[in-house]
Design an enzyme around this catalytic site. Structure first.
Site, PDB file in Angstrom:
ATOM      1  N   TYR A 100       0.838  -1.207   0.000  1.00 35.18           N
ATOM      2  CA  TYR A 100       0.000   0.000   0.000  1.00 35.18           C
ATOM      3  C   TYR A 100       0.878   1.264   0.000  1.00 35.18           C
ATOM      4  CZ  TYR A 100      -3.295   3.546   1.483  1.00 35.18           C
ATOM      5  OH  TYR A 100      -4.037   4.679   1.542  1.00 35.18           O
ATOM      6  N   THR A 132      12.041  12.961   1.975  1.00 35.86           N
ATOM      7  CA  THR A 132      12.242  12.775   3.418  1.00 35.86           C
ATOM      8  C   THR A 132      13.670  12.377   3.777  1.00 35.86           C
ATOM      9  OG1 THR A 132      11.692  11.250   5.228  1.00 35.86           O
ATOM     10  CG2 THR A 132      11.247  10.452   3.027  1.00 35.86           C
ATOM     11  N   GLU A 134      14.311  10.099   5.630  1.00 37.32           N
ATOM     12  CA  GLU A 134      14.331   8.628   5.694  1.00 37.32           C
ATOM     13  C   GLU A 134      15.070   8.037   4.485  1.00 37.32           C
ATOM     14  OE1 GLU A 134      13.031   6.144   8.010  1.00 37.32           O
ATOM     15  OE2 GLU A 134      13.378   7.902   9.224  1.00 37.32           O
ATOM     16  N   TYR A 161       8.596   2.481   3.775  1.00 36.93           N
ATOM     17  CA  TYR A 161       8.284   3.913   3.583  1.00 36.93           C
ATOM     18  C   TYR A 161       9.439   4.611   2.852  1.00 36.93           C
ATOM     19  CZ  TYR A 161       7.805   8.873   4.844  1.00 36.93           C
ATOM     20  OH  TYR A 161       7.741  10.253   4.806  1.00 36.93           O
ATOM     21  N   LYS A 165       9.425   6.203  -0.886  1.00 37.34           N
ATOM     22  CA  LYS A 165       9.734   7.635  -1.062  1.00 37.34           C
ATOM     23  C   LYS A 165      10.937   7.847  -1.984  1.00 37.34           C
ATOM     24  CE  LYS A 165       6.833  10.235   1.416  1.00 37.34           C
ATOM     25  NZ  LYS A 165       6.167  11.455   0.940  1.00 37.34           N
TER      26      LYS A 165
HETATM   27  P1  NAP Z   1       0.475  13.209   7.862  1.00 35.71           P
HETATM   28  O1  NAP Z   1       0.091  14.119   8.984  1.00 35.71           O
HETATM   29  O2  NAP Z   1       0.518  11.751   8.108  1.00 35.71           O
HETATM   30  O3  NAP Z   1      -0.496  13.515   6.649  1.00 35.71           O
HETATM   31  C1  NAP Z   1      -0.547  12.685   5.521  1.00 35.71           C
HETATM   32  C2  NAP Z   1      -1.672  13.142   4.606  1.00 35.71           C
HETATM   33  O4  NAP Z   1      -1.724  12.267   3.473  1.00 35.71           O
HETATM   34  C3  NAP Z   1      -3.058  13.112   5.255  1.00 35.71           C
HETATM   35  O5  NAP Z   1      -3.804  14.203   4.789  1.00 35.71           O
HETATM   36  C4  NAP Z   1      -3.630  11.807   4.716  1.00 35.71           C
HETATM   37  O6  NAP Z   1      -5.037  11.791   4.663  1.00 35.71           O
HETATM   38  C5  NAP Z   1      -3.064  11.847   3.297  1.00 35.71           C
HETATM   39  N1  NAP Z   1      -3.117  10.551   2.633  1.00 35.71           N
HETATM   40  C6  NAP Z   1      -2.737   9.338   3.119  1.00 35.71           C
HETATM   41  N2  NAP Z   1      -2.983   8.381   2.217  1.00 35.71           N
HETATM   42  C7  NAP Z   1      -3.522   8.985   1.138  1.00 35.71           C
HETATM   43  C8  NAP Z   1      -4.014   8.520  -0.098  1.00 35.71           C
HETATM   44  N3  NAP Z   1      -4.004   7.227  -0.421  1.00 35.71           N
HETATM   45  N4  NAP Z   1      -4.514   9.432  -0.983  1.00 35.71           N
HETATM   46  C9  NAP Z   1      -4.553  10.739  -0.661  1.00 35.71           C
HETATM   47  N5  NAP Z   1      -4.116  11.240   0.505  1.00 35.71           N
HETATM   48  C10 NAP Z   1      -3.608  10.370   1.393  1.00 35.71           C
HETATM   49  O7  NAP Z   1       1.923  13.621   7.302  1.00 35.71           O
HETATM   50  P2  NAP Z   1       2.722  15.001   7.449  1.00 35.71           P
HETATM   51  O8  NAP Z   1       3.579  14.923   8.666  1.00 35.71           O
HETATM   52  O9  NAP Z   1       1.799  16.138   7.259  1.00 35.71           O
HETATM   53  O10 NAP Z   1       3.718  14.885   6.212  1.00 35.71           O
HETATM   54  C11 NAP Z   1       3.371  15.407   4.934  1.00 35.71           C
HETATM   55  C12 NAP Z   1       4.226  14.745   3.876  1.00 35.71           C
HETATM   56  O11 NAP Z   1       5.608  14.974   4.145  1.00 35.71           O
HETATM   57  C13 NAP Z   1       4.087  13.239   3.786  1.00 35.71           C
HETATM   58  O12 NAP Z   1       4.238  12.882   2.422  1.00 35.71           O
HETATM   59  C14 NAP Z   1       5.249  12.710   4.595  1.00 35.71           C
HETATM   60  O13 NAP Z   1       5.595  11.420   4.154  1.00 35.71           O
HETATM   61  C15 NAP Z   1       6.300  13.742   4.273  1.00 35.71           C
HETATM   62  N6  NAP Z   1       7.323  13.990   5.291  1.00 35.71           N
HETATM   63  C16 NAP Z   1       6.961  14.244   6.567  1.00 35.71           C
HETATM   64  C17 NAP Z   1       7.939  14.539   7.498  1.00 35.71           C
HETATM   65  C18 NAP Z   1       7.606  14.884   8.928  1.00 35.71           C
HETATM   66  O14 NAP Z   1       8.507  14.838   9.775  1.00 35.71           O
HETATM   67  N7  NAP Z   1       6.386  15.264   9.222  1.00 35.71           N
HETATM   68  C19 NAP Z   1       9.293  14.583   7.108  1.00 35.71           C
HETATM   69  C20 NAP Z   1       9.606  14.324   5.782  1.00 35.71           C
HETATM   70  C21 NAP Z   1       8.613  14.045   4.865  1.00 35.71           C
HETATM   71  P3  NAP Z   1      -5.939  11.290   5.914  1.00 35.71           P
HETATM   72  O15 NAP Z   1      -6.056  12.493   6.821  1.00 35.71           O
HETATM   73  O16 NAP Z   1      -7.193  10.902   5.253  1.00 35.71           O
HETATM   74  O17 NAP Z   1      -5.197  10.147   6.557  1.00 35.71           O
HETATM   75  O1  F7E Z   2      10.000   8.050  15.185  1.00 33.80           O
HETATM   76  C1  F7E Z   2      11.733   6.199  17.814  1.00 33.80           C
HETATM   77  C2  F7E Z   2      11.569   5.539  16.459  1.00 33.80           C
HETATM   78  O2  F7E Z   2       7.721   7.692  14.304  1.00 33.80           O
HETATM   79  C3  F7E Z   2      11.175   8.769  15.517  1.00 33.80           C
HETATM   80  C4  F7E Z   2       7.733  10.599   9.748  1.00 33.80           C
HETATM   81  O3  F7E Z   2       7.144  11.878   9.720  1.00 33.80           O
HETATM   82  O4  F7E Z   2       9.917  11.513  10.124  1.00 33.80           O
HETATM   83  C5  F7E Z   2       8.948  10.635  10.647  1.00 33.80           C
HETATM   84  O5  F7E Z   2       9.463   9.317  10.749  1.00 33.80           O
HETATM   85  C6  F7E Z   2      12.144   7.867  16.248  1.00 33.80           C
HETATM   86  C7  F7E Z   2      12.350   6.504  15.583  1.00 33.80           C
HETATM   87  O6  F7E Z   2       9.274   9.371  13.204  1.00 33.80           O
HETATM   88  C8  F7E Z   2       8.827   5.329  19.768  1.00 33.80           C
HETATM   89  O7  F7E Z   2      12.075   4.212  16.478  1.00 33.80           O
HETATM   90  C9  F7E Z   2      10.963   5.399  20.066  1.00 33.80           C
HETATM   91  O8  F7E Z   2      13.712   6.180  15.631  1.00 33.80           O
HETATM   92  O9  F7E Z   2       8.299   9.903  15.383  1.00 33.80           O
HETATM   93  P1  F7E Z   2       8.722   8.761  14.553  1.00 33.80           P
HETATM   94  P2  F7E Z   2      10.202   8.779  12.047  1.00 33.80           P
HETATM   95  O10 F7E Z   2      10.172   7.315  12.005  1.00 33.80           O
HETATM   96  O11 F7E Z   2      11.541   9.439  12.188  1.00 33.80           O
HETATM   97  C10 F7E Z   2      10.390  11.178   8.815  1.00 33.80           C
HETATM   98  C11 F7E Z   2      11.385  12.235   8.394  1.00 33.80           C
HETATM   99  C12 F7E Z   2       9.296  10.956   7.850  1.00 33.80           C
HETATM  100  O12 F7E Z   2       9.447  11.222   6.655  1.00 33.80           O
HETATM  101  C13 F7E Z   2       8.114  10.194   8.334  1.00 33.80           C
HETATM  102  O13 F7E Z   2       6.992  10.432   7.496  1.00 33.80           O
HETATM  103  O14 F7E Z   2      11.595   7.592  17.533  1.00 33.80           O
HETATM  104  N1  F7E Z   2      10.710   5.821  18.798  1.00 33.80           N
HETATM  105  N2  F7E Z   2       9.817   5.087  20.671  1.00 33.80           N
HETATM  106  C14 F7E Z   2       9.384   5.792  18.584  1.00 33.80           C
HETATM  107  N3  F7E Z   2       8.651   6.128  17.508  1.00 33.80           N
HETATM  108  C15 F7E Z   2       7.310   6.010  17.617  1.00 33.80           C
HETATM  109  N4  F7E Z   2       6.523   6.375  16.559  1.00 33.80           N
HETATM  110  N5  F7E Z   2       6.699   5.536  18.750  1.00 33.80           N
HETATM  111  C16 F7E Z   2       7.408   5.169  19.848  1.00 33.80           C
HETATM  112  O15 F7E Z   2       6.854   4.769  20.861  1.00 33.80           O
END
Ligand code: NAP
Ligand code: F7E
Length: 370
Positions: A100, A132, A134, A161, A165
């Site tokens: 997915y 990202t 990631e 993921y 990406k």
């Molecule tokens: P988020 O809060 O999880 O929001 C994701 C959005 O995508 C939501 O509006 C969700 O809709 C929508 N979505 C999910 N599946 C979809 C689908 N099949 N078709 C259309 N829309 C869909 O993420 P965010 O933190 O705002 O991040 C925004 C973007 O930046 C994402 O692409 C994420 O991967 C990327 N990103 C985030 C971070 C970060 O630290 N936040 C860092 C780097 C990159 P619903 O509300 O319906 O679920």
């Molecule tokens: O985890 C550790 C976990 O889920 C951060 C997304 O926005 O940023 C996000 O991805 C760290 C990881 O974010 C828990 O193992 C410990 O090392 O908040 P997170 P993420 O995985 O860095 C990137 C840039 C994106 O692009 C993504 O969309 O924290 N961790 N304990 C935990 N993480 C979670 N979720 N929950 C725990 O209990």
């Protein structure tokens, strides 16, 4: 008037970006998935306005897995700018639904690019792709001479993921080169806010800090406390997205704070906002966090109470241990200056969660009385 289409408008970044674009005088269109109950909490304040004065905000039902609706919406909207923020964005969950994620986060990006091309909008529509940190996977040997990841650092994604990406990243770059499209990647490091989804680690911590301080929760269970992340504020990061599309030439940019912090230290910072000092003891799955002192009379817990534990269910099959981004290019070329630092971010997140929990307690009490 410029017209923007934002996918992922109901998410954290989509909501801040919509506010920013409306402030800048854009007409904003958002792609929203149909859900069985309301999922527009983050944008309700904008949407409610649109019934009265704000005719510049419109939502369209759609999904990134459906080319037909993407083509139709882009044809109808004729956007000057598309911000592709829609994604299944949870790294841990991506291990449970890898196909997915590939479809939405990877092929979804291609669907947007191809729709623009099919409609002959290559020279009109600028595209921002939400790439990202990631992508880097946290490999120590791939950091630059400053010990950070930059636009030239090699990628090594460590989750479905990240792998999805990376397709989004390269297909964006390929369409830019092949069809001369203004299509850019923002390689954004972690960014958070009071609107952050509740299962990401920062929000999980600030929500639990509030609930524990107010006597509504006993213990917070976390995964890898040794992970290190470069955390900024989503409000600052959406400003960078907009700046990327206002440049003369399409390029890719790293957006980061240039500092990294342990998850464990984020816990300490959050609790210290409510005057509670946490002391950690033990290692690995046996590590625990205890209340060492409470200086705020409003939030008094028993000294020595255990409030943090490790639960291995939150570990990932492959982990990204450390991320730190080099924002030099975005600072010099985009003139991007973040307004928040990490302590400002933590302060805002904890304050909002404390307010929310207090309101919930009051509502519950009122419910009991009536
Ligand atoms: P988020 O809060 O999880 O929001 C994701 C959005 O995508 C939501 O509006 C969700 O809709 C929508 N979505 C999910 N599946 C979809 C689908 N099949 N078709 C259309 N829309 C869909 O993420 P965010 O933190 O705002 O991040 C925004 C973007 O930046 C994402 O692409 C994420 O991967 C990327 N990103 C985030 C971070 C970060 O630290 N936040 C860092 C780097 C990159 P619903 O509300 O319906 O679920
Ligand atoms: O985890 C550790 C976990 O889920 C951060 C997304 O926005 O940023 C996000 O991805 C760290 C990881 O974010 C828990 O193992 C410990 O090392 O908040 P997170 P993420 O995985 O860095 C990137 C840039 C994106 O692009 C993504 O969309 O924290 N961790 N304990 C935990 N993480 C979670 N979720 N929950 C725990 O209990």
């Amino acid at each position: 008037m410029k017209v923007a289409l934002v996918t992922g408008i109901t998410g954290q970044d989509g909501s801040y970006l919509a506010e920013l674009l409306l402030e800048k005088g854009y007409q904003v269109h958002g792609l929203k998935r149909r859900a069985s109950s309301f999922n527009t909490q983050r944008i309700d304040h904008i949407y409610q306005d649109s019934h009265q004065t704000n005719v510049n905000f419109k939502l369209h039902y759609g999904d990134l897995t459906d080319s037909t609706n993407i083509i139709r919406i882009i044809q109808e909207v004729q956007p000057d700018e598309i911000y592709n923020l829609g994604a299944m964005s949870h790294v841990k969950v991506s291990f449970d639904s890898p196909e997915y994620v590939a479809n939405v986060d990877g092929i979804g990006t291609l669907r947007i690019l191809e729709a623009v091309r099919i409609l002959g909008l290559e020279q009109k529509t600028r595209i921002y792709q939400a790439s990202t940190s990631e992508l880097y996977g946290g490999l120590a040997e791939n950091k630059n001479e400053k010990g950070m990841y930059d636009e030239n650092s090699p990628f090594y994604p460590r989750s479905p993921y990240g792998v999805a990406k990376i397709f989004g990243y390269w297909i964006t770059k390929n369409y830019r080169e092949a069809y001369n499209m203004f299509a850019c990647n923002g390689i954004l490091f972690n960014h958070e806010s009071p609107r952050r989804g509740e299962t990401f680690v920062t929000r999980k911590i600030t929500m639990a800090t509030a609930a524990i301080a107010l006597g509504q929760q006993d213990c917070l269970y976390l995964g890898n406390l040794d992970a290190q992340r470069d955390w900024g504020h989503a409000k600052d990061y959406v400003e960078a997205m907009w700046r990327i599309l206002q440049q003369d030439h399409p390029e890719d940019y790293v957006i980061a704070m240039g500092e990294t912090t342990y998850v464990r230290d984020f816990v300490r910072m959050a609790f210290s906002e409510v005057g509670i000092i946490i002391e950690f003891k033990g290692h690995g799955v046996n590590e625990k966090g205890f209340v060492a002192s409470c200086s705020n009379p409003e939030f008094q817990l028993e000294i020595g109470k255990q409030v943090i534990a490790v639960d291995p269910q939150y570990f990932r099959p492959t982990e990204v241990d450390l991320l730190i981004g080099d924002p030099s290019k975005s600072k010099t070329q985009l003139g991007w200056i973040p307004q928040y630092d990490l302590s400002g971010l933590v302060q805002e997140m904890v304050a909002m969660d404390v307010d929310r929990v207090k309101k919930e307690i009051m509502l519950n009490e009122a419910g009991f009385r009536s």
